[in-house]
Design an enzyme around this catalytic site. Structure first.
Site, PDB file in Angstrom:
ATOM      1  N   CYS A  58       0.830  -1.200   0.000  1.00 14.08           N
ATOM      2  CA  CYS A  58       0.000   0.000   0.000  1.00 14.08           C
ATOM      3  C   CYS A  58       0.870   1.258   0.000  1.00 14.08           C
ATOM      4  CB  CYS A  58      -0.980  -0.037   1.161  1.00 14.08           C
ATOM      5  SG  CYS A  58      -2.372   1.112   0.964  1.00 14.08           S
ATOM      6  N   HIS A  79      -3.510  -5.522   1.428  1.00 16.63           N
ATOM      7  CA  HIS A  79      -2.718  -5.681   2.652  1.00 16.63           C
ATOM      8  C   HIS A  79      -2.619  -7.154   3.062  1.00 16.63           C
ATOM      9  CE1 HIS A  79      -2.214  -1.471   4.182  1.00 16.63           C
ATOM     10  NE2 HIS A  79      -3.170  -1.265   3.289  1.00 16.63           N
ATOM     11  N   GLU A  98      -0.665  -8.508   5.148  1.00 15.32           N
ATOM     12  CA  GLU A  98      -0.388  -8.669   6.580  1.00 15.32           C
ATOM     13  C   GLU A  98      -1.662  -8.775   7.408  1.00 15.32           C
ATOM     14  OE1 GLU A  98      -0.634  -4.150   6.181  1.00 15.32           O
ATOM     15  OE2 GLU A  98      -0.272  -5.919   4.940  1.00 15.32           O
TER      16      GLU A  98
END
Length: 224
Positions: A84, A194, A196
């Protein structure tokens, strides 16, 4: 192997990225004013709003002292993964081609999204299959990927378009539905979703973990 996760003023996803990395190897935070990468095997440039996104997303962070070391690390073949805002920083630093512009409808998009693996032959996607769908959340205001048409054509031909948004979701206006790309050498990757936030079943998807696992495996293979 060891991941290094950068931390800029305004980063907000570096801790989640750190915890995701620690599922697949050692990991530590790297402060933006420290040029020492502490012997890491892969660098993660996390999401957030580095320097408040003043001037332009990623435009100030690219001048941080640590980015000089990241550029040298990448030039030597080191693995660099931008998520991002990290993708935006890498584009601003010219470590990745193209730019991330404000979303087509000028609105912040935040939702779970499917992306399609276009190239599974990279250090970041080697745990996936070409054409496979990954469910990974996206949350951004400036995620519309753009590059000149001739550059886009060259990237498509070279396999640099690694992830593409699946049909049916909210569209940020990215050319060719591009969600993630690599540099020509294939050792630097940026993506807007994302991963994560998709490493634990409690979040609804573990698909993002596949990318971190691939990086860890690739780094170990290089070290061997």
């Amino acid at each position: 192997m060891k991941f290094g996760v950068l931390r800029f003023p305004g980063s907000c996803d570096e801790v989640d990225a750190l915890l995701a990395c620690r599922r697949y190897g050692d990991a530590e935070l790297l402060w933006h004013h420290d040029r020492d990468l502490h012997g890491v095997d892969a660098v993660v440039v996390p999401g957030g709003f580095s320097y408040g996104d003043y001037l332009r997303a990623g435009a100030i962070a690219r001048f941080s002292p640590v980015m000089e070391s990241v550029a040298e690390f990448a030039a030597d073949g080191g693995l660099v993964f931008g998520i991002c805002n990290g993708f935006q920083v890498l584009c601003e630093a010219r470590l990745l081609p193209g730019a991330l512009l404000p979303n087509e409808e000028l609105r912040f998009i935040c939702r779970q999204m499917d992306v399609i693996v276009e190239n599974a032959d990279t250090p970041f996607t080697s745990t996936c299959a070409r054409g496979e769908r990954l469910s990974i959340p996206m949350k951004h205001m400036s995620g519309r990927y753009y590059a000149p048409p001739e550059l886009i054509d060259s990237m498509e031909e070279n396999g640099q378009v690694v992830l593409r948004y699946a049909p049916g979701g909210p569209h940020n206006g990215s050319l060719h539905d591009i969600a993630g790309v690599t540099n020509e050498a294939g050792n630097v990757m940026g993506l807007m979703p994302h991963p994560e936030h998709a490493v634990d079943p409690l979040t609804g998807s573990t698909d993002g973990g596949r990318l971190f696992e691939a990086i860890a495996r690739s780094a170990v293979a290089v070290a061997a």
